[in-house]
Motif scaffolding. Structure first.
Motif, PDB file in Angstrom:
ATOM      1  N   LYS A  49      -4.136  12.193  -9.242  1.00 10.35           N
ATOM      2  CA  LYS A  49      -4.674  12.843  -8.046  1.00 10.35           C
ATOM      3  C   LYS A  49      -5.699  13.916  -8.435  1.00 10.35           C
ATOM      4  N   GLU A  60      -0.236   5.790  -1.381  1.00  8.63           N
ATOM      5  CA  GLU A  60      -0.489   6.951  -2.245  1.00  8.63           C
ATOM      6  C   GLU A  60      -1.942   7.394  -2.134  1.00  8.63           C
ATOM      7  N   LYS A 115      -2.836   9.452   1.045  1.00  8.33           N
ATOM      8  CA  LYS A 115      -2.292  10.801   1.176  1.00  8.33           C
ATOM      9  C   LYS A 115      -3.375  11.878   1.036  1.00  8.33           C
TER      10      LYS A 115
END
Length: 298
Positions: A9, A112, A115
């Motif tokens: 991320k 994912e 998000k």
């Protein structure tokens, strides 16, 4: 299902803006300086950190397939016996054992990615599929790319270019950016050191530059003893200029993959000193004079 090693991320070096980088397993090349050697195999990879091990032998005692043993005080792993039950990983209280690579449903990967969509939208970022070579798991990659575009997420891929042309052509409409590695101009030298197919890499790059030149950033990893030669680099710049490359990234050699080789029980054969960006300053100026939009790193 898709086999991935990591979802990173807030990545800032794998394309513009804030990004999520998904690392896929499998690669046709075996570069000895690879930062992610655990991604070269499409299968899950046994990783062992000797410094954490207290030799309790719980892993050996619980290994159903007898794939683990201690030989002369060192852990020995036999991949051909391993059934990937991961019991050894679960019983190791010191976290000395792990298996790198896990199967995910494509929909769970998308979840994912989504998000952080607000961050992508605010920064001009998106998702980058890396590896390994993302095109190895092509059907899953294509499925993810299509789902991302349906959600208005910008997409990028880090690729060796050493993949079947049909996969490049089919994926191109769903990709906003190709971060395209170009490791060596000499096909024979490339094949000897990395097992790469230089002819295919050049052909795919040529097609992309004719079809969607604004989507392509060519990246040259600068590796001492392999391609860090003045005459070779300048010749490479002129070759890429003739092809129509507009953006160029020069990537200084680093040793970030060395600890992973050790965990995999492999010998790291490359230089142990990392390259400083200043060593590439003159090459950046030379490339700029040729008309490239060029960066060191990126």
């Amino acid at each position: 299902m898709i086999n991935i090693t990591n979802i990173e991320k807030f990545a800032t070096h794998d394309g513009p803006g804030i990004r999520t980088t998904v690392f896929l397993k499998g690669c046709p090349m075996h570069c000895p300086w690879c930062a992610n050697p655990e991604t070269q195999s499409i299968h899950s990879v046994f990783m062992y950190t000797a410094s954490k091990c207290v030799a309790c032998k719980a892993c050996i005692n619980h290994c159903h397939s007898k794939a683990l043993s201690f030989v002369n005080g060192h852990m020995h792993y036999e991949q051909t016996k391993c059934i990937l039950c991961r019991t050894c990983e679960n019983v190791c209280m010191q976290d000395a054992i792990s298996f790198n690579g896990e199967n995910w449903k494509e929909e769970d990967v998308l979840e994912e990615i989504l998000k952080d969509k607000d961050y992508y939208d605010a920064s001009g970022g998106g998702v980058t599929f890396s590896g390994g070579e993302p095109f190895v798991q092509f059907s899953s990659l294509l499925h993810l790319l299509k789902m991302c575009k349906q959600k208005n997420i910008s997409t990028a891929v880090e690729t060796t270019g050493d993949v079947p042309f049909e996969r490049i052509r089919e994926a191109e409409p769903y990709l906003d950016l190709f971060l395209y590695d170009f490791k060596h101009l000499d096909n024979i030298r490339l094949k000897k050191v990395t097992a790469g197919n230089g002819k295919r890499i050049k052909a795919n790059l040529t097609w992309l530059l004719k079809t969607c030149p604004d989507k392509v950033i060519v990246r040259i990893p600068i590796i001492p003893g392999f391609n860090f030669e003045e005459a070779l680099l300048k010749k490479t710049f002129h070759y890429l200029q003739d092809l129509g490359v507009k953006k160029l990234h020069l990537l200084p050699y680093h040793t970030l993959g060395k600890p992973k080789y050790e965990k995999m029980g492999k010998l790291y054969t490359m230089e142990t000193s990392m390259m400083k960006e200043e060593e590439l300053s003159s090459y950046r100026l030379y490339a700029q004079d040729l008309g490239f939009d060029v960066e060191i790193g990126g």
